[in-house]
Design a protein around this motif. Structure first.
Motif, PDB file in Angstrom:
ATOM      1  N   LEU A   1       0.858  -1.184   0.000  1.00  0.00           N
ATOM      2  CA  LEU A   1       0.000   0.000   0.000  1.00  0.00           C
ATOM      3  C   LEU A   1       0.893   1.233   0.000  1.00  0.00           C
ATOM      4  O   LEU A   1       1.773   1.369   0.857  1.00  0.00           O
ATOM      5  CB  LEU A   1      -0.895  -0.004   1.238  1.00  0.00           C
ATOM      6  CG  LEU A   1      -1.705   1.266   1.519  1.00  0.00           C
ATOM      7  CD1 LEU A   1      -2.754   1.477   0.446  1.00  0.00           C
ATOM      8  CD2 LEU A   1      -2.340   1.187   2.902  1.00  0.00           C
ATOM      9  N   THR A   2       0.673   2.116  -0.958  1.00  0.00           N
ATOM     10  CA  THR A   2       1.456   3.350  -1.035  1.00  0.00           C
ATOM     11  C   THR A   2       0.612   4.522  -0.545  1.00  0.00           C
ATOM     12  O   THR A   2      -0.468   4.792  -1.079  1.00  0.00           O
ATOM     13  CB  THR A   2       1.929   3.625  -2.468  1.00  0.00           C
ATOM     14  OG1 THR A   2       2.759   2.536  -2.907  1.00  0.00           O
ATOM     15  CG2 THR A   2       2.733   4.919  -2.534  1.00  0.00           C
ATOM     16  N   LEU A   3       1.103   5.200   0.494  1.00  0.00           N
ATOM     17  CA  LEU A   3       0.428   6.360   1.066  1.00  0.00           C
ATOM     18  C   LEU A   3       1.123   7.634   0.592  1.00  0.00           C
ATOM     19  O   LEU A   3       2.343   7.756   0.703  1.00  0.00           O
ATOM     20  CB  LEU A   3       0.447   6.291   2.592  1.00  0.00           C
ATOM     21  CG  LEU A   3      -0.251   5.078   3.227  1.00  0.00           C
ATOM     22  CD1 LEU A   3      -0.027   5.072   4.732  1.00  0.00           C
ATOM     23  CD2 LEU A   3      -1.738   5.089   2.909  1.00  0.00           C
ATOM     24  N   THR A   4       0.339   8.565   0.083  1.00  0.00           N
ATOM     25  CA  THR A   4       0.886   9.842  -0.398  1.00  0.00           C
ATOM     26  C   THR A   4       0.292  10.963   0.431  1.00  0.00           C
ATOM     27  O   THR A   4      -0.911  11.252   0.331  1.00  0.00           O
ATOM     28  CB  THR A   4       0.554  10.061  -1.881  1.00  0.00           C
ATOM     29  OG1 THR A   4       1.072   8.957  -2.644  1.00  0.00           O
ATOM     30  CG2 THR A   4       1.175  11.363  -2.378  1.00  0.00           C
ATOM     31  N   PRO A   5       1.080  11.612   1.267  1.00  0.00           N
ATOM     32  CA  PRO A   5       0.539  12.654   2.137  1.00  0.00           C
ATOM     33  C   PRO A   5       0.306  13.963   1.390  1.00  0.00           C
ATOM     34  O   PRO A   5       1.033  14.313   0.462  1.00  0.00           O
ATOM     35  CB  PRO A   5       1.632  12.818   3.189  1.00  0.00           C
ATOM     36  CG  PRO A   5       2.888  12.472   2.466  1.00  0.00           C
ATOM     37  CD  PRO A   5       2.523  11.395   1.479  1.00  0.00           C
ATOM     38  N   THR A   6      -0.734  14.668   1.818  1.00  0.00           N
ATOM     39  CA  THR A   6      -0.968  16.027   1.346  1.00  0.00           C
ATOM     40  C   THR A   6      -0.585  16.978   2.474  1.00  0.00           C
ATOM     41  O   THR A   6      -1.154  16.912   3.568  1.00  0.00           O
ATOM     42  CB  THR A   6      -2.437  16.240   0.961  1.00  0.00           C
ATOM     43  OG1 THR A   6      -2.774  15.345  -0.107  1.00  0.00           O
ATOM     44  CG2 THR A   6      -2.675  17.675   0.518  1.00  0.00           C
TER      45      THR A   6
ATOM     46  N   THR B   1       5.469   3.202  12.184  1.00  0.00           N
ATOM     47  CA  THR B   1       4.399   2.233  12.374  1.00  0.00           C
ATOM     48  C   THR B   1       4.298   1.902  13.855  1.00  0.00           C
ATOM     49  O   THR B   1       5.309   1.873  14.563  1.00  0.00           O
ATOM     50  CB  THR B   1       4.652   0.944  11.568  1.00  0.00           C
ATOM     51  OG1 THR B   1       3.630  -0.026  11.885  1.00  0.00           O
ATOM     52  CG2 THR B   1       6.015   0.343  11.887  1.00  0.00           C
ATOM     53  N   SER B   2       3.090   1.657  14.312  1.00  0.00           N
ATOM     54  CA  SER B   2       2.895   1.337  15.727  1.00  0.00           C
ATOM     55  C   SER B   2       3.284  -0.093  16.055  1.00  0.00           C
ATOM     56  O   SER B   2       3.511  -0.426  17.213  1.00  0.00           O
ATOM     57  CB  SER B   2       1.437   1.573  16.131  1.00  0.00           C
ATOM     58  OG  SER B   2       0.579   0.684  15.412  1.00  0.00           O
ATOM     59  N   ASP B   3       3.386  -0.945  15.027  1.00  0.00           N
ATOM     60  CA  ASP B   3       3.723  -2.359  15.269  1.00  0.00           C
ATOM     61  C   ASP B   3       4.391  -2.947  14.042  1.00  0.00           C
ATOM     62  O   ASP B   3       3.725  -3.313  13.069  1.00  0.00           O
ATOM     63  CB  ASP B   3       2.462  -3.157  15.617  1.00  0.00           C
ATOM     64  CG  ASP B   3       2.774  -4.535  16.185  1.00  0.00           C
ATOM     65  OD1 ASP B   3       3.903  -5.017  15.978  1.00  0.00           O
ATOM     66  OD2 ASP B   3       1.891  -5.123  16.834  1.00  0.00           O
ATOM     67  N   GLU B   4       5.719  -3.034  14.078  1.00  0.00           N
ATOM     68  CA  GLU B   4       6.467  -3.560  12.937  1.00  0.00           C
ATOM     69  C   GLU B   4       6.219  -5.043  12.710  1.00  0.00           C
ATOM     70  O   GLU B   4       6.488  -5.561  11.623  1.00  0.00           O
ATOM     71  CB  GLU B   4       7.967  -3.324  13.129  1.00  0.00           C
ATOM     72  CG  GLU B   4       8.382  -1.870  12.994  1.00  0.00           C
ATOM     73  CD  GLU B   4       9.892  -1.704  13.002  1.00  0.00           C
ATOM     74  OE1 GLU B   4      10.578  -2.671  13.397  1.00  0.00           O
ATOM     75  OE2 GLU B   4      10.371  -0.630  12.611  1.00  0.00           O
ATOM     76  N   SER B   5       5.716  -5.745  13.724  1.00  0.00           N
ATOM     77  CA  SER B   5       5.429  -7.168  13.544  1.00  0.00           C
ATOM     78  C   SER B   5       4.165  -7.386  12.714  1.00  0.00           C
ATOM     79  O   SER B   5       3.919  -8.484  12.222  1.00  0.00           O
ATOM     80  CB  SER B   5       5.275  -7.865  14.899  1.00  0.00           C
ATOM     81  OG  SER B   5       4.121  -7.406  15.583  1.00  0.00           O
ATOM     82  N   VAL B   6       3.352  -6.329  12.559  1.00  0.00           N
ATOM     83  CA  VAL B   6       2.120  -6.420  11.780  1.00  0.00           C
ATOM     84  C   VAL B   6       2.295  -5.781  10.404  1.00  0.00           C
ATOM     85  O   VAL B   6       1.934  -6.358   9.383  1.00  0.00           O
ATOM     86  CB  VAL B   6       0.943  -5.758  12.524  1.00  0.00           C
ATOM     87  CG1 VAL B   6      -0.308  -5.692  11.638  1.00  0.00           C
ATOM     88  CG2 VAL B   6       0.644  -6.514  13.803  1.00  0.00           C
ATOM     89  N   ALA B   7       2.849  -4.571  10.379  1.00  0.00           N
ATOM     90  CA  ALA B   7       3.051  -3.860   9.108  1.00  0.00           C
ATOM     91  C   ALA B   7       4.248  -2.930   9.229  1.00  0.00           C
ATOM     92  O   ALA B   7       4.445  -2.287  10.261  1.00  0.00           O
ATOM     93  CB  ALA B   7       1.805  -3.062   8.725  1.00  0.00           C
ATOM     94  N   THR B   8       5.037  -2.869   8.173  1.00  0.00           N
ATOM     95  CA  THR B   8       6.183  -1.961   8.127  1.00  0.00           C
ATOM     96  C   THR B   8       5.901  -0.857   7.119  1.00  0.00           C
ATOM     97  O   THR B   8       5.037  -0.989   6.243  1.00  0.00           O
ATOM     98  CB  THR B   8       7.467  -2.699   7.725  1.00  0.00           C
ATOM     99  OG1 THR B   8       7.290  -3.269   6.413  1.00  0.00           O
ATOM    100  CG2 THR B   8       7.786  -3.807   8.719  1.00  0.00           C
ATOM    101  N   VAL B   9       6.640   0.255   7.229  1.00  0.00           N
ATOM    102  CA  VAL B   9       6.478   1.354   6.292  1.00  0.00           C
ATOM    103  C   VAL B   9       7.838   1.965   5.993  1.00  0.00           C
ATOM    104  O   VAL B   9       8.677   2.130   6.882  1.00  0.00           O
ATOM    105  CB  VAL B   9       5.513   2.428   6.855  1.00  0.00           C
ATOM    106  CG1 VAL B   9       6.038   3.017   8.162  1.00  0.00           C
ATOM    107  CG2 VAL B   9       5.235   3.517   5.821  1.00  0.00           C
ATOM    108  N   ALA B  10       8.053   2.276   4.730  1.00  0.00           N
ATOM    109  CA  ALA B  10       9.285   2.935   4.285  1.00  0.00           C
ATOM    110  C   ALA B  10       8.926   3.864   3.136  1.00  0.00           C
ATOM    111  O   ALA B  10       8.387   3.417   2.117  1.00  0.00           O
ATOM    112  CB  ALA B  10      10.323   1.906   3.844  1.00  0.00           C
ATOM    113  N   ASP B  11       9.186   5.151   3.324  1.00  0.00           N
ATOM    114  CA  ASP B  11       8.883   6.155   2.303  1.00  0.00           C
ATOM    115  C   ASP B  11       7.423   6.094   1.877  1.00  0.00           C
ATOM    116  O   ASP B  11       7.102   6.297   0.688  1.00  0.00           O
ATOM    117  CB  ASP B  11       9.798   5.987   1.088  1.00  0.00           C
ATOM    118  CG  ASP B  11      11.256   6.233   1.427  1.00  0.00           C
ATOM    119  OD1 ASP B  11      11.511   7.097   2.282  1.00  0.00           O
ATOM    120  OD2 ASP B  11      12.125   5.556   0.847  1.00  0.00           O
ATOM    121  N   GLY B  12       6.527   5.788   2.805  1.00  0.00           N
ATOM    122  CA  GLY B  12       5.103   5.751   2.509  1.00  0.00           C
ATOM    123  C   GLY B  12       4.594   4.440   1.950  1.00  0.00           C
ATOM    124  O   GLY B  12       3.390   4.287   1.720  1.00  0.00           O
ATOM    125  N   VAL B  13       5.476   3.473   1.733  1.00  0.00           N
ATOM    126  CA  VAL B  13       5.070   2.162   1.206  1.00  0.00           C
ATOM    127  C   VAL B  13       4.888   1.200   2.376  1.00  0.00           C
ATOM    128  O   VAL B  13       5.844   0.915   3.109  1.00  0.00           O
ATOM    129  CB  VAL B  13       6.103   1.611   0.210  1.00  0.00           C
ATOM    130  CG1 VAL B  13       5.671   0.234  -0.295  1.00  0.00           C
ATOM    131  CG2 VAL B  13       6.287   2.579  -0.953  1.00  0.00           C
TER     132      VAL B  13
END
Length: 230
Positions: free
Chosen positions: A48-53, A68-80
């Motif tokens: 999932l790619t998140l693009t902030p406004t 991310t609040s929980d890296e064991s569930v989901a990770t994020v890098a540069d909005g991905v």
């Protein structure tokens, strides 16, 4: 000050001189928004790619930091965002200008069933073991949409040389059947791919060598949790 065109001297007033070198005023971020604010993902699925406004448009620093609040569930890098395991996690974008402005996206991650993962080209690997005797059985095959091809098997008995007696993977309705043939007889796991449950049957085994513990099932490299039926 010399005028380069005429060589004559030109004098600037103090106020005008200050304006020439004055820096642009710092404009703080007032809002950050993330579409969507909620998202559902599956382990092994698309990212999932998140693009902030970031507003206002003329903000001095419009960059954000992702957490991310929980890296064991989901990770994020540069909005991905990448799903890791079943659960919920909050992805946060924080403005880097010191304003403290944030935006969040609540992500719910689920693990797909075997039925959902059995797609064209899916590679299924079933591993079972009986820890008391250090027995490990593995059967793996490629599902082409109607049947399994290139089925392979490996057995390990107390760290002895692997004994390959044959294996099969079949799918019928909601069931995935993995059969492993050993020198002690055949071992059959029948998986209900919708409910992620399995049953175990043995034939001709001796010496208590039938496995009683299911270690794992992976499909396309993604672990699927299953439980034993009563």
């Amino acid at each position: 000050m010399l005028d380069g065109s005429t060589g004559s001297s030109r004098v600037y007033s103090g106020a005008k001189k200050q304006n020439m070198y004055a820096e642009s005023p710092f404009v703080s971020v007032t809002s950050v928004t993330l579409p969507p604010t909620e998202a559902s993902m599956t382990v092994g699925g698309e990212t999932l790619t998140l693009t902030p406004t970031v507003l206002p448009d003329n903000a001095t620093d419009k960059t954000v930091t992702w957490t991310t609040s929980d890296e064991s569930v989901a990770t994020v890098a540069d909005g991905v965002v990448t799903a890791v395991a079943a659960g919920t996690a909050t992805i946060t974008a924080t403005a880097n200008d010191g304003s403290g402005v944030t935006a969040t996206c609540a992500v719910t991650v689920t693990v797909p069933t075997l039925a959902e993962l059995l797609t064209n080209g899916a590679v299924v690997k079933v591993t079972a073991a009986k820890s008391n005797n250090t027995l490990t059985y593995t059967v793996q095959g490629t599902y082409n949409g109607s049947s399994f091809d290139s089925v392979t098997q490996s057995n390990s008995f107390n760290n002895m040389e692997a004994l390959n007696q044959g294996a099969s993977l079949t799918k019928s309705g909601n069931n995935l059947v993995a059969e492993i043939k050993t020198p002690y007889g055949s071992i059959t796991f029948t998986f209900d791919t919708t409910n992620n449950t399995y049953t175990l049957a043995t034939a001709g085994s001796s010496g208590g060598n039938a496995p009683t513990i299911l270690n794992s099932i992976t499909v396309n490299g993604n672990a699927v949790t299953v439980t034993k039926s009563n």
